[in-house]
Structure formats: structure tokens, C-alpha cells
Design an enzyme around this catalytic site. Sequence first.
Site, PDB file in Angstrom:
ATOM      1  N   SER A  76      81.363  69.940  -4.224  1.00 20.05           N
ATOM      2  CA  SER A  76      80.818  68.749  -3.574  1.00 20.05           C
ATOM      3  C   SER A  76      79.508  68.350  -4.231  1.00 20.05           C
ATOM      4  O   SER A  76      78.914  69.114  -5.002  1.00 20.05           O
ATOM      5  CB  SER A  76      80.587  69.013  -2.078  1.00 20.05           C
ATOM      6  OG  SER A  76      81.804  69.208  -1.403  1.00 20.05           O
ATOM      7  N   ALA A  77      79.052  67.149  -3.924  1.00 21.19           N
ATOM      8  CA  ALA A  77      77.792  66.663  -4.482  1.00 21.19           C
ATOM      9  C   ALA A  77      76.619  67.490  -3.962  1.00 21.19           C
ATOM     10  O   ALA A  77      76.649  67.979  -2.826  1.00 21.19           O
ATOM     11  CB  ALA A  77      77.599  65.194  -4.118  1.00 21.19           C
TER      12      ALA A  77
END
Length: 359
Positions: A64-65
Amino acid sequence: MGGAVSAGEDNDELIDNLKEAQYIRTDLVEQAFRAIDRADYYLEEFKENAYKDLAWKHGNIHLSAPCIYSEVMEALDLQPGLSFLNLGSGTGYLSSMVGLILGPFGVNHGVELHSDVTEYAKQKLDVFIRTSDSFDKFDFCEPSFVTGNCLEIAPDCCQYDRVYCGAGVQKEHEEYMKNLLKVGGILVMPLEEKLTKITRTGPSAWETKKILAVSFAPLVQPCRSESGQSRLVQLPPPAVRSLQDLARLAIRGSIKRAMRQEATRGGGLKNTPMFKRRRVRRRRMETIVFLDKEVFASRISNPSDDTSCEDAEEDRREVAERTLQETKPEPPVNFLRQRVLRLPLPDPLKYYLLYYREK
């Protein structure tokens, strides 16, 4: 999902940007993010994108970011000694950061759908334990990963203090997720396109807080076996540390406390100087002009190029700065390792105290 902060040149600059944007707000979370380099969890050919605030996916491998992980870590309100369950544990990046905060008496479990990703996470964990400078700076709660669908966890499993789900949860699975929590526990998950924090305040009482809008791939629904039965996921049993392991933790802890006391008294434990970041400098621009089939090359003058004296001075400053910037500091010293190796103990015991690490 991501793009909320500017890209960094390295892991520390990425964390600086996350702090400035208020995604990272507490010291414990900041220390965990700085201790584990996000690029270490990328495949080699994709590492150039590791410090961008963007999610990354290659095959079944997914990260994920950074801004999402920051919000998750802050919302979990992690403390030493807690139990943590990571549903969709992926590369193990988040679980390893959590392990730095939980310490040696916590519980750190992960469930991953894809067996190849589980193996990838185990390989990355092994490399971190053997080679990372950060390992000796923390008391680590090593993650344990199992393969299976997180919607098929055995009903007799223990409950956890903290739970995170890294895939989109539909309303129909909300109660299932809540039941994985102890009273007083915190669940963080993407629920109906919102990153949501749920706190269990009683046996049947909950507090819910929406953190931010997100977009996650949905949970994969379980597949029935040929017999029509679910493939139940058995989570690792609670680990009981041996007396030998407890002694190792106590000895390492005593050495670390002595080192901190020496540093407080000015006893010579010096930090390695920070590496000065390269600054972007203005350069002259050569321009090539294309007219039909002819090519004309000409230099477009710059107002700063008025005199040769200014050019020479600019060149001297640039050379001096480049020389300074390219002088790299000495590698950081592992003071704990040095202390252990100087102990009047047999070599096998010294290496046991160092977890048989390579450096």
C-alpha cells in the site's frame, strides 16, 4: 491509492514528508518507519519507485501507499506486549514495523492468501534479521506468517489486541472482523471505501471512527473444497520463550541500558553524521532547434552568464560543493555487537547473543 506527499530521494526523506503532512504524528511510529527501508520490500527492478507515495503491485506482491501505512500505524495505537493480527499480510513490511514496537513479549501473526507471497515475506524477514542495522536497536517481535483465506480463520482461535485488514471489507463481514478483537482492542480496516477504526469498548459495545477515503481491492471470498467444507486457517499457537531465550533478551537489554547511560554521561557513543542531501542547482541549458530537415544548434544565453568572472566563481562553488556532497560518511557502528564480542564468553555463546547475525 496514495500521492498525498512528495516523493523522497531515500527512506528518511519519505518519512520527513509524511511527518510534514501529518500522516506520521508519534515518535514510536516514526522510529519504526525509519528503521525499515521500504525499498527492501520491492523487487530489485522496481526499487526506483519505492519512495513515492504510491501503492505498488507486481503479480500477487502488493504494498500500500506510505500514507496509508502511516494512518494505519497511528490508528492502531501500538504498545509493547500487545498481540497483533495482520489479515492480508503481504510482503511483511507492515508486520515487521509493528514488531519493532510490540517488543519481544508481543504476538505478531499474519495471514496471507497467496503462498508465493508468504514465502516472499519470510525471505524478506530473514534478510532483515540477518543484515539490518535496525535489528540490534530494537527488541523485535518476529512475525509468524501462515497461508490461507482470512475469512476462514478457525472459530476457536484466540482474540487479539490489534487487528488490521489490508483488503476491502464489505458490511456482511464486519461482525466477523469484530469478533477477532479482545475487549479494549482496536480493529483498522477499509470498510465500504473508508479506512475505519473500530474500538471494542465492551463485550458487545463498539466505537467507530472513519479515518479517510480509500480504495482497496475487496476480500477474496472463500472457495469450498471438493467435500464442500471450508479450509480452516489455523493461526500459530502462543509462543512460550525458553529460559535460554529469556536470558539472551536480559543480557542484551542490560548492555543496551549501559550504553544509553554512557551516552547520557557523554561516554563516547557518537552518532554518525548525517549525510548531506544533494541540492538541485541551476545549470546552463543547451538548445537544439529543428527547422524542417535542417538542424541548427545554438546556445540560449542566460542572464546569469553575463560575465566570465561570475562563470568562474559559479564553477568553483559547484566543484567544491560536489566534492563535499560526494564524501560519504563512515558506515554506522553497531555498538551492541562490539560490546557482545568483547564479553569474556565462548564464541558460540557470543554469536547466540547476536542471533547469529552477519554484521
